[in-house]
Structures are given as structure tokens and as C-alpha cells.
Design a protein around this motif. Structure first.
Motif, mmCIF file in Angstrom:
data_model
loop_
_atom_site.group_PDB
_atom_site.id
_atom_site.type_symbol
_atom_site.label_atom_id
_atom_site.label_comp_id
_atom_site.label_asym_id
_atom_site.label_seq_id
_atom_site.Cartn_x
_atom_site.Cartn_y
_atom_site.Cartn_z
ATOM 1 N N ARG A 62 0.834 -1.061 0.135
ATOM 2 C CA ARG A 62 -0.006 0.075 -0.023
ATOM 3 C C ARG A 62 0.856 1.195 0.106
ATOM 4 O O ARG A 62 0.563 2.030 -0.761
ATOM 5 C CB ARG A 62 -0.814 0.038 1.277
ATOM 6 N N GLU A 70 -8.387 -2.762 1.360
ATOM 7 C CA GLU A 70 -8.187 -2.411 2.731
ATOM 8 C C GLU A 70 -7.961 -3.507 3.672
ATOM 9 O O GLU A 70 -8.790 -4.323 3.862
ATOM 10 C CB GLU A 70 -9.185 -1.246 3.139
ATOM 11 N N HIS A 104 -10.878 -6.265 2.790
ATOM 12 C CA HIS A 104 -12.277 -5.676 2.207
ATOM 13 C C HIS A 104 -12.526 -6.470 1.165
ATOM 14 O O HIS A 104 -11.702 -6.908 0.046
ATOM 15 C CB HIS A 104 -11.914 -4.022 1.895
#
Length: 264
Positions: A62, A70, A104
Motif C-alpha cells: 500500500r 483495505e 475488504h
């Protein structure tokens, strides 16, 4: 710190279904923020070390501005899963009380297929560099661990990286390993910009950035039965491993370039 890693904490409210293609039996679950997540359990095969690898590998990706779903801490209440009929799943849930890790859920995403989708040399080089750095054994033609979502490439499943921590011996030597398994990387044929990527990424991954990522490891994941080291001592070794490996990146870059030359 700008772009400093930070993870939210959610409470798991509903176990939807196991994702049996994963060796550690992850699951699709829903949390109290009404989002769905792919839930990774600390009570699974490789325990908290797989979650630590997932956390460190994912957050490094990230920070390098590669696309990754996420990551969140996912709390399992002690009462969760008592009504689950499947005994194997019930044992997994009961053994995973407390903080777990979840990604996610990218609804509608499809597995990356190298026959269908060609990744450009810049992105391919960035993903190969990442996986050589974090010693990720799990991005092969057989199991790409990448998704296509809204026409963009997303990276998932970093639980098999940083495998040095499963033995925790000679970690300094392993930090300077060439990582021969990069020869099996699905994007290696397109990765023609590894040296350029190396310069860029080494400027991004400062000691402060890596320290902030290692600091994300929850203390309860750092109480190992096979180690007497305190959590802070274990965090310090993760940081030193990452820094040593970064400072000797030419070792894994040369290995990747040599492996690529045998393919093209």
C-alpha cells in the motif's frame, strides 16, 4: 507522518461462508460497519505469523501505491460461532477469539489470468520487486493471488511471505538471500524495469516508514509459545530483517533479472 499506515478495527457480526480454496480456511464475513470482508483467522494453520505476514506485506504494498484491498483488524467475540454446525469451522472460530485480520471484499472481482490480461512492464516490475523483497512464494501461474477489479490489478494474500519467521533461525542470513523462487513469478516475463523500480522503492521505504508498518503488529500476535522474546524484541527483528534486505536489494534484484533472462 504523511501516508502513515493505519488500520481500522471492526467487529465481526456474521460468518457467511468458508472460502475453501485457501489452505488456511479463510471466510467471507460481515462486520459492524456493514461491509463484507475476507477474514483470515489467527487460529488457522500458521497462526498469527500468517496474519503478521499478511499485514506487513500488504501495508508495504500500500505504501508503494500498489492496489490492495483495505486491511482491518477484525475482532471476534468469544460468543461468536457457537451456533456453527460445522465442527471444524466452530473450532477455528473458537480458537480465533480476539483480533484477527481481514481484507475488504472486492465484490465482482475476478482472478487475474495472464492469458487474458497483459500487465505493463512498470507495474509488473513493481509487483515482482515487492514479492522478491518480502519473499512472497505465492504469486505463480498456478496461484496468481491477484484480482482484476474495475479493470485494475489488485494484490491479495500475502500470508505466505516473510517465511523466515516460521523457523526464526539465521534470520540475518535469510535477509540477504537471493530468493530463488522468484523464477516462478507470474509477472516475471514482463518485469523489465527492476533496477528503475529498485531506486524508486528504496527512496519510499525509509526506516521510519518500515518502523510504522511493523508497529502495526498487535501485541497479542507477538506472544509466541516457541519464543521467550518480548513483543518489542520481535518487532525489532522484523524491522531489522526488512532494513537489511532493503540495503542489500541488489542480491534479490540480480536473482530476478537472471531468472527473467532464462525466460525471454
Amino acid at each position: 507522518m504523511e501516508n502513515s499506515p493505519h488500520l481500522r478495527t471492526v467487529n465481526v457480526t456474521r460468518y457467511i461462508t468458508p472460502l475453501r480454496e485457501g489452505g488456511s480456511l479463510p471466510a467471507l464475513a460481515e462486520a459492524d460497519d456493514d461491509f463484507k470482508y475476507v477474514l483470515k483467522f489467527k487460529g488457522a494453520g500458521h497462526g498469527v505469523k500468517a496474519l503478521i505476514a499478511e499485514l506487513i506485506g500488504g501495508e508495504i504494498a500500500r505504501v508503494l501505491k500498489l492496489k490492495i484491498p483495505e486491511l482491518v483488524y477484525a475482532n471476534l467475540d468469544e460468543a461468536f460461532g457457537r451456533t456453527e454446525a460445522d465442527e471444524e469451522i466452530q473450532d477455528l472460530l473458537q480458537g480465533s477469539q480476539g483480533l484477527n485480520l481481514a481484507l475488504h471484499f472486492l465484490s465482482g472481482a475476478i482472478n487475474y489470468d495472464p492469458v487474458v490480461t497483459v500487465v505493463d512492464s512498470k507495474l509488473a516490475s513493481q509487483v515482482v520487486w515487492l514479492d522478491a523483497y518480502i519473499t512472497n512464494v505465492d504469486r505463480t501461474f498456478r496461484n496468481t493471488n491477484m484480482l482484476m477489479w474495475h479493470k485494475e490489478l489488485w494484490l491479495i494474500d500475502h500470508g505466505a511471505c516473510l517465511y523466515f519467521h516460521h523457523s526464526w533461525t539465521n534470520w540475518e542470513k535469510q535477509a540477504q538471500s537471493p530468493f530463488a523462487l522468484i523464477k516462478d513469478h507470474v509477472l516475471l516475463p514482463q518485469a523489465s524495469l527492476l533496477k528503475e523500480t529498485d531506486v524508486l522503492f528504496k527512496n519510499i521505504l525509509t526506516k521510519e516508514v518500515l518502523q510504522s508498518i511493523v508497529n502495526l503488529i498487535p501485541e497479542e500476535w507477538l506472544k509466541w509459545e516457541d519464543s521467550e522474546d518480548a513483543p518489542e524484541a520481535l518487532r525489532a527483528i522484523y524491522l531489522r530483517f526488512l532494513l537489511i534486505r532493503l540495503n542489500h536489494s541488489e542480491i534479490f534484484i540480480n536473482e530476478a533479472q537472471n531468472a527473467r533472462e532464462t525466460l525471454i
